[in-house]
Motif scaffolding. Structure first.
Motif, PDB file in Angstrom:
ATOM      1  N   LEU A  77      31.841  48.242  38.556  1.00  9.51           N
ATOM      2  CA  LEU A  77      32.320  47.027  37.900  1.00  9.51           C
ATOM      3  C   LEU A  77      33.742  47.197  37.359  1.00  9.51           C
ATOM      4  O   LEU A  77      34.535  46.258  37.384  1.00  9.51           O
ATOM      5  N   TYR A  78      34.086  48.395  36.879  1.00 18.17           N
ATOM      6  CA  TYR A  78      35.464  48.657  36.440  1.00 18.17           C
ATOM      7  C   TYR A  78      36.438  48.551  37.606  1.00 18.17           C
ATOM      8  O   TYR A  78      37.540  48.026  37.465  1.00 18.17           O
ATOM      9  N   ASP A 126      41.041  42.881  40.420  1.00 19.36           N
ATOM     10  CA  ASP A 126      41.475  41.561  39.958  1.00 19.36           C
ATOM     11  C   ASP A 126      42.878  41.649  39.369  1.00 19.36           C
ATOM     12  O   ASP A 126      43.752  40.837  39.672  1.00 19.36           O
ATOM     13  N   ARG A 127      43.085  42.623  38.510  1.00 13.73           N
ATOM     14  CA  ARG A 127      44.404  42.788  37.871  1.00 13.73           C
ATOM     15  C   ARG A 127      45.466  43.167  38.889  1.00 13.73           C
ATOM     16  O   ARG A 127      46.600  42.716  38.821  1.00 13.73           O
ATOM     17  N   ASN A 181      36.062  34.024  40.921  1.00 14.96           N
ATOM     18  CA  ASN A 181      35.193  34.894  40.123  1.00 14.96           C
ATOM     19  C   ASN A 181      33.996  34.119  39.570  1.00 14.96           C
ATOM     20  O   ASN A 181      32.870  34.613  39.564  1.00 14.96           O
ATOM     21  N   SER A 206      30.719  36.303  40.382  1.00 13.59           N
ATOM     22  CA  SER A 206      29.734  36.465  39.299  1.00 13.59           C
ATOM     23  C   SER A 206      28.338  36.076  39.759  1.00 13.59           C
ATOM     24  O   SER A 206      27.351  36.698  39.351  1.00 13.59           O
ATOM     25  N   LEU A 213      36.051  46.692  40.275  1.00 12.58           N
ATOM     26  CA  LEU A 213      36.198  45.263  40.582  1.00 12.58           C
ATOM     27  C   LEU A 213      37.191  44.595  39.630  1.00 12.58           C
ATOM     28  O   LEU A 213      38.028  43.794  40.053  1.00 12.58           O
ATOM     29  N   CYS A 214      37.118  44.905  38.351  1.00 11.00           N
ATOM     30  CA  CYS A 214      38.055  44.339  37.375  1.00 11.00           C
ATOM     31  C   CYS A 214      39.478  44.828  37.649  1.00 11.00           C
ATOM     32  O   CYS A 214      40.437  44.063  37.527  1.00 11.00           O
ATOM     33  N   ALA A 215      39.615  46.097  38.014  1.00  8.13           N
ATOM     34  CA  ALA A 215      40.948  46.638  38.303  1.00  8.13           C
ATOM     35  C   ALA A 215      41.569  45.943  39.506  1.00  8.13           C
ATOM     36  O   ALA A 215      42.768  45.663  39.514  1.00  8.13           O
ATOM     37  N   LYS A 261      41.935  33.035  41.361  1.00  9.53           N
ATOM     38  CA  LYS A 261      41.153  34.243  41.080  1.00  9.53           C
ATOM     39  C   LYS A 261      40.037  33.938  40.072  1.00  9.53           C
ATOM     40  O   LYS A 261      38.894  34.360  40.252  1.00  9.53           O
ATOM     41  N   MET A 262      40.377  33.192  39.042  1.00 12.18           N
ATOM     42  CA  MET A 262      39.377  32.815  38.040  1.00 12.18           C
ATOM     43  C   MET A 262      38.285  31.943  38.674  1.00 12.18           C
ATOM     44  O   MET A 262      37.094  32.162  38.462  1.00 12.18           O
TER      45      MET A 262
END
Length: 166
Positions: A58-59, A65-66, A93, A98, A61-63, A89-90
């Protein structure tokens, strides 16, 4: 309570079986009075072996995104394009990622439980249920992606960000 006497389809029998297993568990825990820290450390180690790989995934996946937003900002400094990339992107997600991750996390729990009780042969059924659950989620996500421009325009998003968003 003798678990062989209970009928598996009765909710009362399931409750009685659960209560008997809880009392057995309480007796097992009371056996650890001499070394409770070792028991706690073993439980924490088991939990960490399960959760650390999931947290790492999950980290990552967040990275990503950034990183996507950083790449758009680096190569295209137009404010509408950056805003469109962030909005897109939002939106993806919320309407796709999600939904898929949430359903997939539940499925991994079922597979783990089957493996833990030695019923790996039942994981084919879980895979089939996964397909049946994720297919409507995919249809929803695909429809949301294809209709993103009119849907976002309907809720008042600026026209300049809608094209880069799609």
């Amino acid at each position: 309570v003798d678990s062989q006497v209970l009928k598996p389809n009765s909710w009362c029998s399931c409750l009685a079986l659960s209560m008997s297993q809880t009392s057995n568990h309480a007796r097992e825990v009371s056996d650890f009075q001499g070394r409770p820290l070792k028991h706690i450390a073993e439980e924490i180690w088991i939990l960490l072996k399960i959760t650390v790989p999931m947290m790492f995934r999950l980290y990552i996946l967040c990275a990503f995104d950034r990183l996507t937003v950083a790449i758009v900002g680096h190569y295209d400094a137009t404010p509408d394009h950056i805003s469109g990339a962030l909005l897109g992107k939002m939106y993806s997600n919320i309407t796709g990622l999600s939904v898929g991750i949430g359903l997939a996390l539940g499925i991994s729990t079922l597979v783990s439980q089957n493996h833990g009780r030695g019923a790996d042969h039942e994981n084919g059924k879980v895979l089939w249920q996964c397909i049946k659950v994720l297919t409507p989620a995919f249809i929803f996500s695909a429809a949301a992606a294809l209709l993103s421009k009119p849907l976002l325009a309907a809720i008042g998003q600026p026209a300049g960000v809608l094209t880069p968003c799609q």
